[in-house]
Motif scaffolding. Structure first.
Motif, mmCIF file in Angstrom:
data_model
loop_
_atom_site.group_PDB
_atom_site.id
_atom_site.type_symbol
_atom_site.label_atom_id
_atom_site.label_comp_id
_atom_site.label_asym_id
_atom_site.label_seq_id
_atom_site.Cartn_x
_atom_site.Cartn_y
_atom_site.Cartn_z
ATOM 1 N N GLN A 93 -0.878 1.802 3.021
ATOM 2 C CA GLN A 93 -0.822 1.395 1.617
ATOM 3 C C GLN A 93 -2.171 0.937 1.079
ATOM 4 O OE1 GLN A 93 2.476 -1.380 1.378
ATOM 5 N NE2 GLN A 93 3.999 0.283 1.463
ATOM 6 N N LYS A 94 -3.112 0.687 1.967
ATOM 7 C CA LYS A 94 -4.470 0.399 1.507
ATOM 8 C C LYS A 94 -5.106 1.655 0.948
ATOM 9 C CE LYS A 94 -8.823 -1.767 2.924
ATOM 10 N NZ LYS A 94 -9.559 -2.431 4.048
ATOM 11 N N SER A 97 -1.011 2.815 -2.393
ATOM 12 C CA SER A 97 0.048 1.793 -2.430
ATOM 13 C C SER A 97 1.450 2.393 -2.465
ATOM 14 C CB SER A 97 -0.149 0.882 -3.647
ATOM 15 O OG SER A 97 -0.096 1.639 -4.852
#
Length: 268
Positions: A93-94, A97
């Protein structure tokens, strides 16, 4: 699992558990005395095993990073174990997202921890299921609309396959997931190698007999054969140290790792 290694119905403090042992190696507290005893027996033979556990975690995160940066937004973490940060979803998700992660383990005790720690995180779903039953998992992922198999997915089998006995058909498990993975998908794995220190192999087999932490050590060639039909990325099926780079020390346990992907065109 085979009949004499049935899936646990709850916490069993009388036998070591691979997820709890790994948790202890990483400095966690979700483990029992039997797990700590098994780990210390391992460390007595190969003191660098704790370092290798860190290597394994770094390899997992590296694989997630590679898949995410290649455009994959769906992750199936098989044999996920007790959640540890940095986690798969944090890395994925970095990059984006919107990435989704299904964290799967067959141990209900692990599931309790995963539910408590992961519930409420957008895009993350803990699931109680057995990787030895891929048809059931695939059906649930489709029915619950957790994974769209028409789009690329990353399947993570880190710390899993060396706990799958020959009679439980590890190659067939891999092949079943390969059949449903779209072009551009990734699969990452680790596996205990038979080139490990013989004393380490003997100790771990002795200490974990009859438990879910009982391993089987296989050759590089046999492990590689499980992934026929995939395109293996460089450097191939090699000790994790070669994947991570740098001047990393050799370890008594040789933990092989690999990252592969589906061909650009899938044959139906």
């Amino acid at each position: 699992m085979s009949e004499n290694r049935g899936a646990p119905e709850g916490a069993d403090a009388s036998k070591p558990n691979s997820a709890r042992m790994f948790d202890y190696l990483l400095g966690g507290k979700d483990n029992y005395e039997i797990d700590r005893m098994a780990v210390h027996a391992m460390l007595a033979v190969a003191p660098d095993t704790r370092t290798l556990a860190w290597f394994s975690r770094q390899f997992l995160l590296k694989a997630v990073q590679i898949a995410a940066e290649s455009g994959v937004r769906q992750f199936i973490d098989l044999g996920a174990g007790i959640p540890t940060s940095p986690a798969v979803h944090e890395v994925a998700q970095k990059v984006d997202s919107s990435a989704r992660v299904v964290s799967i383990d067959f141990d209900p005790v692990v599931q309790v921890h995963a539910t408590a720690m992961l519930s409420g995180i957008p895009g993350v779903t803990p699931m109680l299921a057995d990787a030895r039953k891929p048809d059931d998992i695939i059906a649930r992922l489709r029915a619950d609309r957790l994974i769209d198999f028409d789009r690329p997915v990353a399947v993570l089998m880190v710390g899993l396959l060396h706990f799958v006995m020959d009679e439980e058909h590890p190659a067939e498990i891999v092949a079943r997931f390969r059949e449903v993975m779209a072009p551009g998908s990734y699969l990452a794995f680790t596996h205990g190698g038979d080139e490990s220190d013989p004393a380490f192999i003997q100790q771990t087999v002795k200490d974990t007999g009859g438990s879910t932490a009982h391993p089987v050590y296989r050759s590089r060639a046999e492990v590689a054969s499980f992934f026929e039909g995939f395109e293996m990325l460089g450097p191939g099926v090699v000790p994790l140290q070669e994947w991570l780079g740098g001047d990393l020390p050799h370890t008594g346990l040789v933990l092989l790792g690999g990252i592969c992907r589906t061909p650009t065109a899938r044959k139906d």
